[in-house]
Design a protein around this motif. Sequence first.
Motif, PDB file in Angstrom:
ATOM      1  N   PRO A 113       0.833  -1.212   0.000  1.00  0.00           N
ATOM      2  CA  PRO A 113       0.000   0.000   0.000  1.00  0.00           C
ATOM      3  C   PRO A 113       0.865   1.258   0.000  1.00  0.00           C
ATOM      4  CG  PRO A 113       0.227  -0.821   2.224  1.00  0.00           C
ATOM      5  CD  PRO A 113       0.993  -1.786   1.342  1.00  0.00           C
ATOM      6  N   VAL A 115       0.655   4.730   1.757  1.00  0.00           N
ATOM      7  CA  VAL A 115      -0.101   5.199   2.914  1.00  0.00           C
ATOM      8  C   VAL A 115       0.317   6.611   3.301  1.00  0.00           C
ATOM      9  CG1 VAL A 115      -0.849   4.625   5.259  1.00  0.00           C
ATOM     10  CG2 VAL A 115      -0.053   2.808   3.725  1.00  0.00           C
ATOM     11  N   THR A 130      -0.643   6.653  -6.677  1.00  0.00           N
ATOM     12  CA  THR A 130      -1.986   6.200  -6.356  1.00  0.00           C
ATOM     13  C   THR A 130      -3.058   6.796  -7.250  1.00  0.00           C
ATOM     14  OG1 THR A 130      -2.311   7.986  -4.734  1.00  0.00           O
ATOM     15  CG2 THR A 130      -1.340   5.939  -3.939  1.00  0.00           C
ATOM     16  N   LEU A 135      -6.146  -0.182  -4.141  1.00  0.00           N
ATOM     17  CA  LEU A 135      -5.579  -1.465  -3.724  1.00  0.00           C
ATOM     18  C   LEU A 135      -6.391  -2.624  -4.287  1.00  0.00           C
ATOM     19  CD1 LEU A 135      -3.087  -2.068  -2.040  1.00  0.00           C
ATOM     20  CD2 LEU A 135      -4.560  -2.394  -0.056  1.00  0.00           C
ATOM     21  N   VAL A 270      -5.104   4.976   2.159  1.00  0.00           N
ATOM     22  CA  VAL A 270      -4.355   3.930   1.447  1.00  0.00           C
ATOM     23  C   VAL A 270      -4.735   3.970  -0.024  1.00  0.00           C
ATOM     24  CG1 VAL A 270      -4.087   1.451   1.127  1.00  0.00           C
ATOM     25  CG2 VAL A 270      -4.012   2.406   3.422  1.00  0.00           C
ATOM     26  N   ASN A 271      -3.787   4.306  -0.873  1.00  0.00           N
ATOM     27  CA  ASN A 271      -4.049   4.390  -2.314  1.00  0.00           C
ATOM     28  C   ASN A 271      -5.307   5.194  -2.610  1.00  0.00           C
ATOM     29  OD1 ASN A 271      -2.214   2.079  -1.840  1.00  0.00           O
ATOM     30  ND2 ASN A 271      -2.321   1.873  -4.051  1.00  0.00           N
ATOM     31  N   SER A 289      -7.973  -1.201   4.954  1.00  0.00           N
ATOM     32  CA  SER A 289      -8.477  -0.231   3.988  1.00  0.00           C
ATOM     33  C   SER A 289      -9.809  -0.716   3.432  1.00  0.00           C
ATOM     34  CB  SER A 289      -7.474  -0.012   2.859  1.00  0.00           C
ATOM     35  OG  SER A 289      -7.285  -1.201   2.120  1.00  0.00           O
TER      36      SER A 289
END
Length: 323
Positions: A113, A115, A130, A135, A270-271, A289
Amino acid sequence: MTGREGGDRRVDAEKERADLEFPAENGDKELLARRFEADRNHLRAVAYRMLGSLSEAEDAVQEAWLKLSRADVSAVENLSGWLTTVVGRVCLDMLRSRSSRREDPLEYYLPDPVVRVADTTDPEHAAELTETVGLALLVVLETLSPAERLAFVLHDMFAVSFDEIARIVDRTPAATRQLASRARRRVQDATPAPGPDPRRQREIADAFLAAANGGDFEGLLAVLDPDVVLRADGGRVLAGASKLVRGAEAVISQALMYAKFRQASLPVVVNGAPAFLSVVKGRPAALMSFTIAGDRIVGLQVLADLERLAALGFTKEELARAA
């Protein structure tokens, strides 16, 4: 999902200036190095989508630099395109090598990930990595063959022509088009519908955490899609924690069990998606996530691999903010 990415559009002007200042036919290594740096974020984004690994993506980009430094590129008209295909070829070799020696079950594996703490500004490289790639999508890409993944990523995400991709995979353009088409169908079948705006997604994630901490079964049921899927990756240290759980009631059971061991949580992103970092005794213990479609959570990704969590680089100050 086709065409150039938003992150690439942001650096187009920079690349054009670099093309004028440091043309490919200039053999000066220092100027080539500066020209390469102008493309580094773009190349890292390509490699990350290809590999799903931050460290391997860096390795692939470094390998591209080594190839550039040793090559005669005086006749190359589009150095950015040349570098993109070089990185693609390096990643293809890495994927093939990985496939031949992989032992971990793919159904449990989570890609690395990207983050950041929820209320901080995205670093430039994180935004590049990202942009438009969650994810959940990276999980789907892991199920493709190396050649399918290359064709899909380079063509659908970075608008590389099938003629160029065909030379990398050593197939005809028509066969390469079929590779991308098969990959696209699998991605579309497995990719959820777009979620609401980021603020609403965070509200839904907060509601999930509050309900889990409060043992509120009905509250959890209200935010989970009936067919929600939870994927947990415990890595080598906690291999027993790796599992795939399907269905709202089964996921609720897992969420209520995890809540008993959670000491503190730090809101993170996250992403690009809402997430929480579970902190135990001042150390990262798990990263959860959410994939949200409509107003429901359709996927939860839990990274409990202590080795990879430790490598995320959270500061003591950030971890101390967990509540």
